[in-house]
Scaffold this motif. Sequence first.
Motif, mmCIF file in Angstrom:
data_model
loop_
_atom_site.group_PDB
_atom_site.id
_atom_site.type_symbol
_atom_site.label_atom_id
_atom_site.label_comp_id
_atom_site.label_asym_id
_atom_site.label_seq_id
_atom_site.Cartn_x
_atom_site.Cartn_y
_atom_site.Cartn_z
ATOM 1 N N ALA A 20 65.735 70.288 -18.243
ATOM 2 C CA ALA A 20 64.527 69.578 -18.136
ATOM 3 C C ALA A 20 64.570 68.349 -18.558
ATOM 4 O O ALA A 20 63.660 67.286 -17.944
ATOM 5 C CB ALA A 20 63.432 70.362 -18.963
ATOM 6 N N ASP A 21 65.214 67.660 -19.638
ATOM 7 C CA ASP A 21 65.400 66.424 -19.967
ATOM 8 C C ASP A 21 66.097 65.571 -18.592
ATOM 9 O O ASP A 21 65.796 64.417 -18.734
ATOM 10 C CB ASP A 21 66.384 66.337 -21.183
ATOM 11 N N ALA A 65 63.303 65.049 -16.432
ATOM 12 C CA ALA A 65 62.563 63.813 -16.724
ATOM 13 C C ALA A 65 62.998 62.574 -16.435
ATOM 14 O O ALA A 65 62.229 61.961 -15.766
ATOM 15 C CB ALA A 65 62.146 63.968 -18.218
ATOM 16 N N VAL A 116 57.521 60.742 -21.179
ATOM 17 C CA VAL A 116 58.778 61.054 -21.060
ATOM 18 C C VAL A 116 59.356 60.648 -22.567
ATOM 19 O O VAL A 116 60.002 61.862 -22.993
ATOM 20 C CB VAL A 116 59.511 60.625 -19.977
ATOM 21 N N MET A 174 60.561 63.818 -25.366
ATOM 22 C CA MET A 174 61.987 63.934 -25.323
ATOM 23 C C MET A 174 62.564 63.622 -26.653
ATOM 24 O O MET A 174 63.433 64.525 -27.213
ATOM 25 C CB MET A 174 62.809 63.296 -24.136
ATOM 26 N N TRP A 227 65.856 65.938 -27.744
ATOM 27 C CA TRP A 227 66.770 66.113 -26.665
ATOM 28 C C TRP A 227 68.187 66.142 -27.263
ATOM 29 O O TRP A 227 69.109 66.824 -26.624
ATOM 30 C CB TRP A 227 66.784 64.684 -26.085
ATOM 31 N N SER A 231 70.777 60.291 -15.180
ATOM 32 C CA SER A 231 70.165 61.707 -15.066
ATOM 33 C C SER A 231 70.424 62.453 -13.921
ATOM 34 O O SER A 231 70.871 63.425 -13.543
ATOM 35 C CB SER A 231 68.565 61.561 -15.297
ATOM 36 N N SER A 240 64.136 68.901 -11.990
ATOM 37 C CA SER A 240 62.743 68.381 -11.743
ATOM 38 C C SER A 240 61.758 68.836 -11.871
ATOM 39 O O SER A 240 60.527 68.668 -12.506
ATOM 40 C CB SER A 240 62.919 67.350 -10.561
ATOM 41 N N ALA A 267 61.110 69.869 -15.230
ATOM 42 C CA ALA A 267 60.748 68.735 -16.342
ATOM 43 C C ALA A 267 59.290 68.298 -15.699
ATOM 44 O O ALA A 267 58.140 68.194 -16.789
ATOM 45 C CB ALA A 267 61.516 67.595 -15.955
ATOM 46 N N TYR A 278 56.736 70.809 -17.745
ATOM 47 C CA TYR A 278 56.772 70.716 -19.206
ATOM 48 C C TYR A 278 56.215 69.486 -19.304
ATOM 49 O O TYR A 278 55.353 69.520 -20.322
ATOM 50 C CB TYR A 278 58.290 70.583 -19.678
ATOM 51 N N LEU A 279 56.215 68.320 -18.668
ATOM 52 C CA LEU A 279 55.512 67.269 -19.077
ATOM 53 C C LEU A 279 54.179 67.376 -18.543
ATOM 54 O O LEU A 279 53.159 66.683 -19.269
ATOM 55 C CB LEU A 279 56.242 66.077 -17.968
#
Lengths: 441, 340
Positions: free
Chosen positions: B25-26, B29, B48, B52, B56, B127, B178, B181, B184-185
């Motif tokens: 997920a990081d 992001a 973000v 994180m 992270w 990323s 993605s 992420a 989660y975001l």
Amino acid sequence: MDDLLAARLQMAFSLGFHIIFAAIGVAMPFLMAAAHALHLLGRGPGYRTLTKAWSRGVAIFFAVGAVSGTALSFELGLLWPRFMEHAGPIIGMPFSWEGTAFFLEAIAIGIFLYGWGRVRPWTHWASGLVTGIAGVASAFFVICANGWMNSPAGFDWNGGDPVNIDPWAAMFNDAAFLQGLHMVVAAFQAVGFGVAGIHAGLYLRTRYAIHRQGVMIAFVMAALASIAQPIVGDFAAKSVARRQPVKLAAMEALFDTQARAPLLIGGLPDAAAARTEYAIELPGMLSFLAHGEFSAVVKGLKDFPREDWPPVLITHLAFQLMVGVGGLLLAVSLAGVLLLWRKPEKFFSPGMLRLLVLCAPLGFLAIEAGWTVTEVGRQPWIIQGLLRTSEALTPRPGIVFTFAVYLGLYLFLAAVVTLLMSRQVQALHRELAGRSEGEIP
Amino acid sequence: MSWTRLAIELFLAASLVFYVLFAGADFGAGILELFRGSRRSDEQQRLVSHAMAPVWEANHVWLVLAVVILFMGFPVIYTTASTYLFLPLVAILVGVVARGTAFTFRHYDTLTRRYYRAYSGVFAWSSLWTAFFLGTVPAALMLGRIDPSASGFSALFLDSWLNPFGAVMGVFTCCLFSFLASLYLSGETRDEELRAIFRRRAAFACGAMVLAGGGVFVTAELSGLPLLGEFFAHPLSVACFIVATALLVPFWFNLRRRGNVTIERVLAAAIVALVLLGWFAVQYPVAIRMAEPITFERAAAPEATLRALLGALVVGILLILPALLYLLKVFKWETLEREG
């Protein structure tokens, strides 16, 4: 450049880069925790600022150390698959403990860096301390594995295949404890002097009291470590004399086996001619240091097959450099302690501060030199006496290329981190200048 | 049958799943930052960073754990992969180093706008880069084109992963990350507009993931790997496949209705975990498919080593889990409660 040399250089650069960040990760949390404790005990508002300033530095160094360390865990396989295939089952255990310690370290540092106002003050302080303890544990575990390469234990070597594996015996090999202690003390020494020197320089320039506090805390750590180090180092050298006589002979540039062996100060060994020139000889001192008796016999390089000699020149010079720096830092530490005891007001005199500035990079230099001694002094073996470095090399081509990629990346990172640190200092000074006089202790 | 080995295999599977669920997920992001558009783009980046920063590094350690398990417990898997897949692995490492440092530098060195943009650029692109190459590695392990007896650089070091299947797996991995992420975001903020932005992104990522997932099966068939058939040949992978697909329905429904964020996040994590589990079931007991497949059994270290490793893992997890839960409690749950 041939593949073996490229692989060795890539490993050397990766480790040499990582060790700086690892040392900072080991020692810096304790400085942070000391400043934090002084803040929590109400010894002045400056300590809070100092703790925060240091923790920003730690965050940057820890991140770079964490990712470069991850790269190392892959690099062992990318460069030395034959070594890992044999060594993994024997010596993987300290790495798995190291994984745990690293995990705890990463969690604790997250809590410490972002926990201001979110967790209770002393819990917050404890997270900083846990970061340091986990860092020390990590260092010990990793060095257990390195110690095993110097002093293989915990298996029988059945014609190139390890059998009867005992991971515990491998982990607690003869070299592990002293090597680990030597490195951890070195980390405290290097970081202590590094931080003291930086703050000494900043204090000379700005006279902000916060830098005095920084010098004081860091110097205490540096001095304690520097006074302990010669004792630890002596034990470590005696252990090398027992386990790896050929490494000791290369460290001391001793070619002929002899009783009352001299300790050399300086000197340029010439391996081809098998003699050392331009050295000051202290008769009997090497015998005493290595075996505790002036008359003891110390084995020289000529007692070993020529193809088993490590590169004598590099090993000897690196060893001399390490010991020389250690001696210098001991002298500065004793002088500083004496000043603090007899004439504390003189401790912050420009002379002493400048001396500390000069000492700032020396501890790290000694760490690099020390690892050069350990690693180059073990050549041509990757596992002492059992597996040659050349036999462990990956069969893939183009190592020069990956070496260039790593080198470029690490050099770039080093430059960026240096830039960032100087900007952190500028930001701190702007913050301090923005306050009224009364707030600065 | 060695129970010790089985337990270690479960630890390995768990650390890979956690690596994908957390660190994946990081990466996601970072990828999403490439698609953040112009609307409230600064706030997206701030979210973000905020989400994180404290976690992270801990998220990232799951990978280290997996690597350690491999080289201690199954050294032949580790050394074979690191020899023949060295190119994607070096690419991953470069990406890991660049991404971690750029993220940290962005957080601590935000003196000028110009630097902020440079760090963000490196963070976002590395990323994407790392996630793509992470996907090519399992592709190579599945496809079975690693061939130590081949000659020539390309046959030894490129053909196994540099092919359409590997590329699509790379893209699929990026979509998967993605997808996680964005959900989660969306749960990290109370700002309805920002949340809506990330939910739209989640819907898009979910669609892309399903498409890329289809592409994985198609390219597998075209490359001579009957992946769909294999998925349906094993009861566990069929179950994972069906449940993961079925979960998409409540997930999609919830997303459209703007329902409970936590349910969405849990469903997304479950879908991704099932995809991974399904793959494990297909692949197991082989780790690397090749002419002479490397099975976990064949690669396993001696029993004494496995026992020591298991001991270390059990003690380690007992130490790590409470600490990890505390970390998540402080920075994830309590934040939501306070801000909510």
